[in-house]
Design a protein around this motif. Structure first.
Motif, short mmCIF file in Angstrom:
data_model
loop_
_atom_site.label_atom_id
_atom_site.label_comp_id
_atom_site.label_asym_id
_atom_site.label_seq_id
_atom_site.Cartn_x
_atom_site.Cartn_y
_atom_site.Cartn_z
N ARG A 157 -38.23 -32.04 28.22
CA ARG A 157 -38.33 -31.28 29.19
C ARG A 157 -37.24 -30.36 29.34
NH1 ARG A 157 -42.05 -34.83 29.65
NH2 ARG A 157 -42.81 -36.20 30.91
N ASP A 159 -35.12 -29.60 31.51
CA ASP A 159 -33.47 -29.76 31.87
C ASP A 159 -32.86 -30.64 31.00
OD1 ASP A 159 -34.21 -29.35 34.71
OD2 ASP A 159 -34.83 -30.74 35.23
N LEU A 160 -34.01 -31.02 30.13
CA LEU A 160 -33.22 -31.77 29.31
C LEU A 160 -32.79 -30.90 27.69
CD1 LEU A 160 -32.52 -34.64 27.91
CD2 LEU A 160 -34.35 -34.18 25.88
N ASN A 181 -33.52 -37.22 31.90
CA ASN A 181 -34.37 -36.57 31.19
C ASN A 181 -34.88 -36.75 30.26
OD1 ASN A 181 -33.59 -34.67 33.37
ND2 ASN A 181 -32.30 -34.03 32.97
#
Lengths: 185, 227
Positions: A157, A159-160, A181
């Motif tokens: 992801r 966000d990760l 995440n």
């Protein structure tokens, strides 16, 4: 904004036996990309189309596992030139989708693709010295060189990836990453 | 006969367990979480996955097959046990071909959710990449041996309408695998196939023509998971 080092972090990225989906996911951090370019400079990356290393890098992000001799060469180059090497995505970590061929002899694979394929005009197994040799199976990156961190996902992801880059730039280990995440798909 | 209770201690908490219960059952009754994988509701325990390992004295035993006894002092949530369980989960991942990106059960998979819970980023063991078959000859059910963790939930829990067994297993050790009675294809109805898919903790049993029914974000562990 400057980094603690007083200069930008140099990041190298590449896609070995991958689909560039992990690269796409890094671009998916939306407006944070403006923050990213303030603290990070790419070297040897498809993002700025630099084909070779021109300096030593702080972080190397590797997408995809090793399916041929060229993947192994590039991965070893990354290990040599990057202080921190990160496997990004399921293919780099587990072999991923390409690893579905593991267990099938290379000869059979070639025959299926280049000889028995119904859409072929001429059946001919490519054999030019310019072409990298296919390995007997897909190797996850950490089975070829030492890897310092892992970011799972297909793709990981955005966000990760953002969280991971921030941790690394703050000098922290990826062991501290939050699992919220982390997804394997 | 009246139910008798005995006192046990889990992680320092005193619990009155029913006599004859397993450690996992007693813990569950009192809201203590011991992770399980091969254990399923009312089925008899099999002790195949070992994820429910707990420590009693100096010994590490499976919680699902060990009955409670008076004064038992059980350790459940310790660093050593967490590491041991994480190792077991990692072994399950490297032993098969668990390709989460292509699996219909991803997001609804108990093995995957446990791995999230235990913070697995990469298994510590090398992948074995075993060469296993996919059985697709049945009208309603696909058997993906690459994803099977040999928990034997299907063998214990899925029967035909008349009660006879459909699933079995052959061989032992690392070669053990689930087999299906193909002599009577009618025994495995669409309904039974759905039950088999639901009982399977991973993506080894897939009901045909229903893959990827729930979108990402609405799957079981997207909503209520540990990832």
């Amino acid at each position: 904004m400057s980094t603690e080092m007083g200069r930008k972090w140099i990041v190298a990225t590449t896609s070995l036996a991958g689909c560039f989906g992990c690269h796409m996911s890094l671009l998916d951090i939306d407006e944070k990309i403006f923050e990213l370019v303030k603290i990070v400079e790419f070297n040897k990356s498809p993002f700025d189309d630099t084909k070779e290393f021109s300096m030593e890098c702080d972080i190397g992000l590797v997408e995809g596992g090793c399916c041929n001799s060229d993947n192994v060469r590039v991965l070893r180059l990354f290990r040599k030139h990057c202080k921190i090497l990160i496997s990004v995505g399921q293919c780099a970590i587990t072999g991923g989708l390409p690893a579905m061929r593991n267990g099938i002899p290379v000869k059979e694979l070639f025959q299926e693709s280049y000889c028995n394929n119904l859409t072929l005009a001429n059946s001919l197994i490519p054999n030019d010295e310019e072409l990298p040799l296919l390995l007997d199976r897909i190797y996850p990156c950490h089975e070829v060189v030492q890897v310092d961190g892992f970011l799972p996902g297909c793709p990981p992801r955005a966000d990760l990836l953002w969280e991971a880059l921030n941790l690394l730039i703050a000098g922290k280990s990826l062991g501290k990453i939050s699992m919220k995440n982390v997804k394997y798909d | 006969m009246e139910q008798s209770y005995i006192q046990i201690t889990i992680d320092g908490r005193e619990i009155m367990a029913k006599e004859g219960q397993s450690i996992v059952e007693a813990a569950r009754d009192h809201g203590v979480v011991i992770p399980t994988l091969c254990d399923f509701k009312s089925l008899p325990p099999a002790g195949t996955c070992r994820v429910c390992m707990v420590q009693i004295g100096g010994r590490i035993v499976p919680g699902c097959t060990t009955p409670v006894s008076f004064g038992m002092v059980i350790l459940n949530d310790t660093d050593d046990l967490r590491n041991l369980r994480k190792g077991l989960i990692e072994m399950l991942f490297v032993e098969g071909n668990h390709m989460c990106p292509t699996c219909e059960k991803s997001g609804n998979c108990e093995l995957q959710n446990l791995a999230y819970q235990y913070g697995m980023l990469v298994p510590r063991f090398p992948f074995l990449f075993p060469h296993r078959k996919i059985e697709s000859h049945l009208p309603h059910l696909l058997i993906e041996h690459n994803r099977c963790i040999q928990c034997l939930r299907c063998v214990r829990g899925v029967k035909a309408k008349d009660g006879h067994e459909i699933f079995g297993f052959i061989q032992r050790g690392i070669n053990i695998r689930v087999t299906i009675d193909s002599t009577d294809p009618d025994a495995l109805t669409e309904e039974t196939a759905q039950k088999a898919m639901d009982i399977c903790p991973v993506g080894a049993l897939i009901k045909k023509k229903t893959g990827f029914k729930l979108p990402i974000g609405k799957r079981r562990y997207d909503v209520n998971g540990n990832g």
